[in-house]
Structure formats: structure tokens, C-alpha cells
Enzyme design. Structure first.
Site, PDB file in Angstrom:
ATOM      1  N   GLY A  43       0.696  -1.353   0.116  1.00 19.75           N
ATOM      2  CA  GLY A  43       0.065   0.029  -0.093  1.00 19.75           C
ATOM      3  C   GLY A  43       0.786   1.526   0.075  1.00 19.75           C
ATOM      4  O   GLY A  43       0.396   2.552  -0.275  1.00 19.75           O
ATOM      5  N   CYS A  73      -6.379  -8.858  -2.125  1.00 15.02           N
ATOM      6  CA  CYS A  73      -5.785  -7.600  -1.709  1.00 15.02           C
ATOM      7  C   CYS A  73      -6.548  -6.411  -2.504  1.00 15.02           C
ATOM      8  O   CYS A  73      -6.493  -6.289  -3.873  1.00 15.02           O
ATOM      9  CB  CYS A  73      -4.151  -7.816  -2.311  1.00 15.02           C
ATOM     10  N   CYS A 185      -9.184  -3.314   3.222  1.00 15.61           N
ATOM     11  CA  CYS A 185      -8.006  -3.891   3.185  1.00 15.61           C
ATOM     12  C   CYS A 185      -8.126  -5.445   3.701  1.00 15.61           C
ATOM     13  O   CYS A 185      -8.822  -5.436   4.839  1.00 15.61           O
ATOM     14  CB  CYS A 185      -6.925  -3.162   3.889  1.00 15.61           C
TER      15      CYS A 185
HETATM   16  N1  DGL Z   1      -4.200  -6.830   2.055  1.00 21.26           N
HETATM   17  C1  DGL Z   1      -3.772  -5.633   1.297  1.00 21.26           C
HETATM   18  C2  DGL Z   1      -4.725  -4.906   1.013  1.00 21.26           C
HETATM   19  O1  DGL Z   1      -6.093  -5.613   0.872  1.00 21.26           O
HETATM   20  C3  DGL Z   1      -2.722  -5.119   2.343  1.00 21.26           C
HETATM   21  C4  DGL Z   1      -2.149  -3.820   1.345  1.00 21.26           C
HETATM   22  C5  DGL Z   1      -0.640  -3.655   1.607  1.00 21.26           C
HETATM   23  O2  DGL Z   1       0.079  -4.616   1.606  1.00 21.26           O
HETATM   24  O3  DGL Z   1      -0.307  -2.594   2.046  1.00 21.26           O
HETATM   25  O4  DGL Z   1      -4.940  -3.775   0.554  1.00 21.26           O
END
Ligand code: DGL
Length: 271
Positions: A43, A73, A185
Site C-alpha cells: 500500500g 488484496c 484492506c
Molecule cells: N491486504 C492488502 C489490501 O487489501 C494490504 C495492502 C498492503 O500490503 O499494504 O490492500
């Protein structure tokens, strides 16, 4: 009919929240989950860095023979889904913050979104907000959860640092009078209990069940469902970094009998 696995990937352990929703909806399916935790968080990275990592993640899952890929994600979906769909021929399903259901459900006329910086800045997210929220006269408070993914990945889910960050976010959401909070997220469903304790009147929405239902529809239409009985399902989880965190999020007990954890190098996912 196909017994090939459903592939999922995320920057880390967040994709396991989608994987769990998939177990409820499609327990007979074999799965292959890649947690690219050597490169987490996505992110805070640039769109081109995120796309390059997502291409490597997809290539790894395709190499393993997956019949469909879930981008588990929100960040990767917002920044890379369109490019991945034009590059690969297999069905690719994404995960998006559930702003539309939140806008439909609100009574207070104010909703909150917690997501990564990259998701909130993406054209896809901004277009959804314009169509489903702003055009309906609903107020939106979108907050970037910077730091939350790192703490979850570093086994700090219940730490003082986490509590302090959540206090700040929840005070702002409460002050804005939200009655719906969208978890944008896939790591954040693991914060649900802590968020609910701070925002008891707020309905908390994540996208897991909707993604799992959509996956069923796509597999059904493509005649790719696996006819095997659920107890025969095999699950492989790979991490590009420390795989001990995977073990903590892998469900145990009778529901998932076969789950194999492996550590690979980030280079292997990038081949
Ligand atoms: N699980 C990821 C999402 O849904 C996390 C993103 C990240 O690594 O910042 O955005």
C-alpha cells in the site's frame, strides 16, 4: 469440472481472510495461496512497483496450474486488476472496498472507509466513491491505515502500538458520525473485534463473503467447479518471507484437514 486449485495472492497474511470466506462458500475447492510478505506492505508502493509484484504473484500461481486467481488484496486490485486481466487468459477476480453496500445501508448519511494509501488514491476507488457515495449526498471519511498492515505482519495484532493507532482512527470515525465502516484492506478483518469494541454502534463491512460468492458464480459459468467431497480438498500456502506468521493464521481443526505451509524466496515468485 476441474480439480485444479483456486489461486489467491496478497502482500501478506491478509489474503487468508478471503481464503476463509472461500472455505465457507466452496469447501470442496483445492487452493494455492501466496503471501508475498517479503514485499509487504504494497500500500505504500508506487503503482508500477505494485503491478510488477502482482505480475510475479500471478506468474507463480499460473505456473502451479491454478484455474482461477483471486487478487486477495484491495490495493493490488485497485492498481493492477485491469492490466492482469488483459495479460492473462484465466479468470481473475478482485477485491474492492464495499462502499456501495455501505452507502445503501447507512441511516446516518455518513460512512467510513479504512484502506491503504494506494487504494484510497486509486482511480478505481475514487470513481466508486463518486458513483455510489457522493452522487447520493452521503458523507465519506476515508482514512489511510498506514502502519496497520506492518503491525499485523509482525505479530503485533494486540500490541499497544496497534491500540494507539486504532484509538486515533476510531475517534475520527466517531466524530464524523459514521454508522457503516468499510474494511478496505484484507488484513483488517483481523482487527474487527478491536474496531467493534471502539465503535459499538457501527456496522463493520468486509468483502470476503461477496468475493467468495462471486467466485462460485464465475466457476459455475465456466464449468470449472470441483466435484470432489470437501474432506479431500488440499491447500498449499506459500510465503516469500517468514512463514511462521502463516502458521498463526492457518485455521486448525477438522474444517481444514490438509494445509501445507512452505517458504519460498521472493525471487521464486518473481521468476
Ligand atoms: N491486504 C492488502 C489490501 O487489501 C494490504 C495492502 C498492503 O500490503 O499494504 O490492500
Amino acid at each position: 469440472m476441474s480439480s485444479a486449485a483456486i489461486g489467491l495472492f496478497d502482500s501478506g497474511i491478509g489474503g487468508s481472510s478471503i481464503w476463509q470466506a472461500l472455505q465457507t462458500e466452496l469447501p470442496q475447492e483445492n487452493t494455492c495461496y501466496l503471501a508475498d510478505n517479503a514485499n509487504a506492505p504494497y500500500g505504500d508502493k508506487s503503482p508500477s512497483e505494485i503491478l510488477a509484484l502482482c505480475e510475479a504473484d500471478c506468474a507463480f500461481l499460473i505456473e502451479r496450474g491454478c484455474k482461477l486467481i483471486i487478487i486477495a488484496c484491495n490495493t493490488a486490485t485497485a492498481l493492477a486488476a485491469a492490466a492482469l486481466r488483459s495479460r492473462y487468459r484465466l479468470p481473475i477476480i478482485g477485491v474492492e472496498p464495499a462502499v456501495k453496500p455501505a452507502a445503501l445501508a447507512t441511516h446516518s448519511g455518513s460512512i467510513g472507509v479504512l484502506a491503504t494509501k494506494a487504494t484510497l488514491a486509486s482511480e478505481k476507488f475514487l470513481a466508486g466513491v463518486e458513483n455510489h457515495v457522493k452522487s447520493k449526498g452521503i458523507k465519506l471519511l476515508a482514512r489511510s491505515g498506514s502502519g496497520l498492515v506492518e503491525l499485523i505482519e509482525n505479530n503485533q495484532l494486540h500490541s499497544k502500538e496497534m491500540a494507539a493507532l486504532l484509538d486515533v482512527h476510531c475517534s475520527a470515525f466517531a466524530a464524523a458520525g459514521i454508522d457503516q465502516l468499510v474494511l478496505g484492506c484484507t488484513h483488517y478483518p483481523y482487527l474487527r473485534a478491536q474496531l467493534a469494541a471502539r465503535l459499538p454502534q457501527v456496522n463493520i463491512i468486509d468483502s470476503g463473503a461477496a468475493v467468495a460468492r462471486h467466485t462460485r458464480r464465475i466457476l459455475t459459468a465456466a464449468q470449472l467447479l470441483n466435484p470432489q467431497p470437501p474432506h479431500q480438498a488440499q491447500h498449499e500456502w506459500f510465503s516469500t518471507g517468514d512463514s511462521r506468521i502463516l502458521a498463526q493464521f492457518a485455521p486448525s481443526g477438522d474444517s481444514v484437514k490438509q494445509i501445507r505451509l512452505s517458504q519460498i524466496s521472493a525471487g521464486e515468485a518473481e521468476k
